[in-house]
Structures are given as structure tokens and as C-alpha cells.
Design an enzyme around this catalytic site. Structure first.
Site, mmCIF file in Angstrom:
data_model
loop_
_atom_site.group_PDB
_atom_site.id
_atom_site.type_symbol
_atom_site.label_atom_id
_atom_site.label_comp_id
_atom_site.label_asym_id
_atom_site.label_seq_id
_atom_site.Cartn_x
_atom_site.Cartn_y
_atom_site.Cartn_z
ATOM 1 N N PRO A 88 24.613 24.032 -33.730
ATOM 2 C CA PRO A 88 25.830 23.222 -33.600
ATOM 3 C C PRO A 88 25.528 21.723 -33.578
ATOM 4 O O PRO A 88 26.438 20.906 -33.764
ATOM 5 C CB PRO A 88 26.431 23.670 -32.266
ATOM 6 C CG PRO A 88 25.707 24.899 -31.855
ATOM 7 C CD PRO A 88 24.422 24.941 -32.591
ATOM 8 N N GLU A 115 21.810 30.381 -25.845
ATOM 9 C CA GLU A 115 22.177 28.982 -25.622
ATOM 10 C C GLU A 115 21.508 28.059 -26.626
ATOM 11 O O GLU A 115 21.945 26.934 -26.838
ATOM 12 C CB GLU A 115 21.817 28.535 -24.204
ATOM 13 C CG GLU A 115 22.551 29.303 -23.111
ATOM 14 C CD GLU A 115 24.040 29.426 -23.382
ATOM 15 O OE1 GLU A 115 24.715 28.379 -23.374
ATOM 16 O OE2 GLU A 115 24.522 30.556 -23.593
ATOM 17 N N ASP A 168 33.934 22.061 -61.447
ATOM 18 C CA ASP A 168 33.937 21.469 -60.108
ATOM 19 C C ASP A 168 34.005 19.961 -60.193
ATOM 20 O O ASP A 168 34.736 19.322 -59.460
ATOM 21 C CB ASP A 168 32.659 21.849 -59.342
ATOM 22 C CG ASP A 168 32.706 23.297 -58.877
ATOM 23 O OD1 ASP A 168 33.775 23.912 -58.991
ATOM 24 O OD2 ASP A 168 31.676 23.778 -58.405
HETATM 25 C C1 9D3 Z 1 27.686 28.220 -24.837
HETATM 26 C C2 9D3 Z 1 26.684 27.250 -25.328
HETATM 27 N N1 9D3 Z 1 27.255 26.159 -26.081
HETATM 28 C C3 9D3 Z 1 27.825 25.110 -25.280
HETATM 29 C C4 9D3 Z 1 29.231 24.849 -25.746
HETATM 30 C C5 9D3 Z 1 26.250 25.612 -26.967
HETATM 31 C C6 9D3 Z 1 26.042 26.536 -28.076
HETATM 32 C C7 9D3 Z 1 24.821 27.153 -28.291
HETATM 33 C C8 9D3 Z 1 24.653 28.042 -29.327
HETATM 34 C C9 9D3 Z 1 27.090 26.821 -28.939
HETATM 35 C C10 9D3 Z 1 26.912 27.732 -29.987
HETATM 36 C C11 9D3 Z 1 25.704 28.336 -30.179
HETATM 37 C C12 9D3 Z 1 25.535 29.296 -31.283
HETATM 38 N N2 9D3 Z 1 25.932 28.680 -32.563
HETATM 39 C C13 9D3 Z 1 25.099 28.511 -33.551
HETATM 40 O O1 9D3 Z 1 23.958 28.912 -33.454
HETATM 41 C C14 9D3 Z 1 25.529 27.796 -34.737
HETATM 42 C C15 9D3 Z 1 26.778 27.186 -35.063
HETATM 43 C C16 9D3 Z 1 28.019 27.106 -34.362
HETATM 44 O O2 9D3 Z 1 28.220 27.625 -33.262
HETATM 45 N N3 9D3 Z 1 29.035 26.401 -34.959
HETATM 46 C C17 9D3 Z 1 28.919 25.817 -36.182
HETATM 47 N N4 9D3 Z 1 27.780 25.874 -36.868
HETATM 48 C C18 9D3 Z 1 26.741 26.566 -36.305
HETATM 49 S S1 9D3 Z 1 25.242 26.729 -37.015
HETATM 50 C C19 9D3 Z 1 24.628 27.588 -35.764
#
Ligand code: 9D3
Length: 262
Positions: A88, A115, A168
Site C-alpha cells: 500500500p 501487516e 489506445d
Molecule cells: C491493517 C494494516 N494496514 C493499516 C491500515 C496496513 C496494511 C498492510 C497490509 C494494509 C494492507 C495490507 C495488505 N495490502 C497489500 O499488500 C497491498 C495493497 C493494498 O492493500 N491496496 C492497494 N494496493 C496494494 S498492493 C499490496
């Protein structure tokens, strides 16, 4: 292009590789694709891939050693590949990034769960960190699939002529025009007459107008950030005049709400 995905859920990718465009790209030897189980690189009786965070707190963090071993093993068979961490915290995926990745000889996607991933993997092993948008998922696997889908269709020869990158770039930055196919009448709704006329110039103009109006209504941000072609500006200016004429007719009839009169 060689694609590898490192994940604790490799079975999620089996149906993904086996259908549609990805399958055809594999069969045509345009790409090779594999999902590698991070757990296979974990030591110990339970082959565990995560542990509680140093410093305390809830949730789990993915251990560095199995990830490092998995990345090294996969890299040895993919010289020159870029290692992309799905997180994220990464840069937000766009069509420009898809085009950038489509140039690479190999891509190694590392999917986090829980996490997150031990920071030392992010620092020492990741060439790139990508997010697919500002919403919370439970792991990087779906993000990897999104990116692989968008990148694979840009590889030369993967798609048939009709939907190729050529088109595209033609209407780049605008939403697509409306589409219609048989039947001609569906629940009392007609197909626009011009599309049945065979006048290719007029059809082209109708489609550009359709693209512009849909972009204006649904995604005005795209229009604001775009250099308009001459024809596009002309179409927008004509709408302006049409709207002004409607308003002028209103004020002549005394119905203009801005005039303060009835
Ligand atoms: C509950 C933990 N979060 C705090 C708000 C942090 C968090 C850690 C791991 C949030 C999501 C994740 C898992 N997500 C991904 O590994 C991920 C992701 C996403 O959640 N949203 C958009 N793109 C991606 S790419 C990998």
C-alpha cells in the site's frame, strides 16, 4: 517476458495463468509465468513465514529470510528482472507504469500478507514498490494479477490487431465512446442511426463526440489535464454555443432564473 510471483498462496494463480489472454500469451511463448511458494524457502519444522513485530503490537510481519531466499532463487533464473514489491506504500499504478513495466525482460512480484514485510526486504531487495490504489486489501496477490493483466496486454503480439496499443494511443486520455451490437432494437431502444449508415467519417466524428461527452460527464479531471486536438476543441466549443443558445432562448422567454423574474 518472464513473470514470477512470490506468494504464500500460489494456488490462487493457477486459474489466473490458465484462462484468457494470459493463457494465450503463455501458449504463444510471449510470456512465461509461475507462482512460487515463499513457504518452500522457510526453515524449521513449521516452515513459518511470519512472526510478531519487534516493539510489540498486534498482527504479524513476514520474515525476511524466507523472502530473501525465494527472491534470490527466482532471480538466479531471471537475470535483469525487476523485483516489484506490492505494498500500500508503493507508487500508485497507472497506464504509464504499465507501459514502463512492459519493456522489462522479467518481473518478479513479491506479495505481502499480514501487516507487512520486514523492512530490510523492502530496502535491500525491492527495485520498485507499487500499490494499485488507496483502499485496503488483505495482501498483494490481487494487485499482482491486476498489474500482470495490464502489462501483458501491452506486449507486442499478445492481443489481436483490433484491441492493440495502436488504438489506445489514438484516443489516449479520453473515455471510450459508447458501443452497440445486434440486435438493432433492444427493449424499444434504437442503435444510433449514424452507426448503421456506413459513413465512416461521420461515424468517426460521432465516436469522438461520444468519447468527449462521456469524459466530460464522468471524468472531467481527464479533460482538464489533456491537450485537446483541434477537432476536440471545436466539438467542445460547439456545445458551448448550443448551451448559450438554450440559455438565451430562456432569458428571452423570461424564464431565466438568474434574472430574478418568473
Ligand atoms: C491493517 C494494516 N494496514 C493499516 C491500515 C496496513 C496494511 C498492510 C497490509 C494494509 C494492507 C495490507 C495488505 N495490502 C497489500 O499488500 C497491498 C495493497 C493494498 O492493500 N491496496 C492497494 N494496493 C496494494 S498492493 C499490496
Amino acid at each position: 517476458m518472464k513473470l514470477a510471483v512470490l506468494t504464500i498462496f500460489p494456488e490462487l494463480f493457477v486459474p489466473f495463468w490458465e484462462h484468457g489472454m494470459i493463457r494465450r500469451a503463455v501458449e504463444a511463448d510471449k510470456i512465461s509465468a509461475s507462482a512460487v511458494n515463499i513457504r518452500d524457502f522457510a526453515e524449521g519444522r513449521h516452515h513459518s513465514t511470519d512472526d510478531s513485530p519487534y516493539g510489540g503490537g498486534c498482527g504479524m510481519v513476514m520474515n525476511a529470510p524466507p523472502l530473501a531466499a525465494a527472491i534470490r532463487a527466482v532471480r538466479s533464473g531471471m537475470p535483469g528482472a525487476r523485483t516489484v514489491l506490492l505494498t500500500p506504500q508503493g507508487r500508485v499504478f497507472t497506464q504509464d507504469i504499465a507501459r514502463e513495466l512492459a519493456e522489462k525482460e522479467g518481473l518478479i512480484f513479491v506479495c505481502g500478507r499480514y501487516e507487512g514485510i520486514d523492512e530490510r526486504i523492502c530496502q535491500d531487495f525491492a527495485d520498485d514498490e507499487i500499490s494499485i490504489g488507496d483502499y485496503v486489501m488483505t495482501g498483494g496477490e490481487l494487485a499482482a494479477m491486476v498489474i500482470i493483466d495490464a502489462v501483458t496486454r501491452l506486449i507486442p503480439g499478445v492481443l489481436g490487431g483490433e484491441d492493440s496499443a495502436e488504438k489506445d494511443s489514438f484516443s489516449e486520455g479520453l473515455l471510450e465512446h459508447a458501443h452497440y451490437t445486434r440486435p438493432r432494437i433492444f427493449e424499444d431502444e434504437q442503435v444510433p442511426e449514424v452507426l448503421l449508415s456506413g459513413h465512416h467519417r461521420q461515424i468517426g466524428k460521432w465516436r469522438l463526440e461520444s468519447s468527449l461527452i462521456r469524459t466530460f460527464l464522468k471524468r472531467p479531471d481527464l479533460l482538464a489535464n489533456r491537450v485537446l486536438s483541434r477537432t476536440e476543441s471545436e466539438i467542445l466549443r460547439k456545445w458551448c454555443l448550443d448551451i448559450e443558445n438554450i440559455l438565451r432562448a430562456q432569458s428571452l422567454s423570461g424564464a431565466d432564473p438568474l434574472s430574478g423574474k418568473q
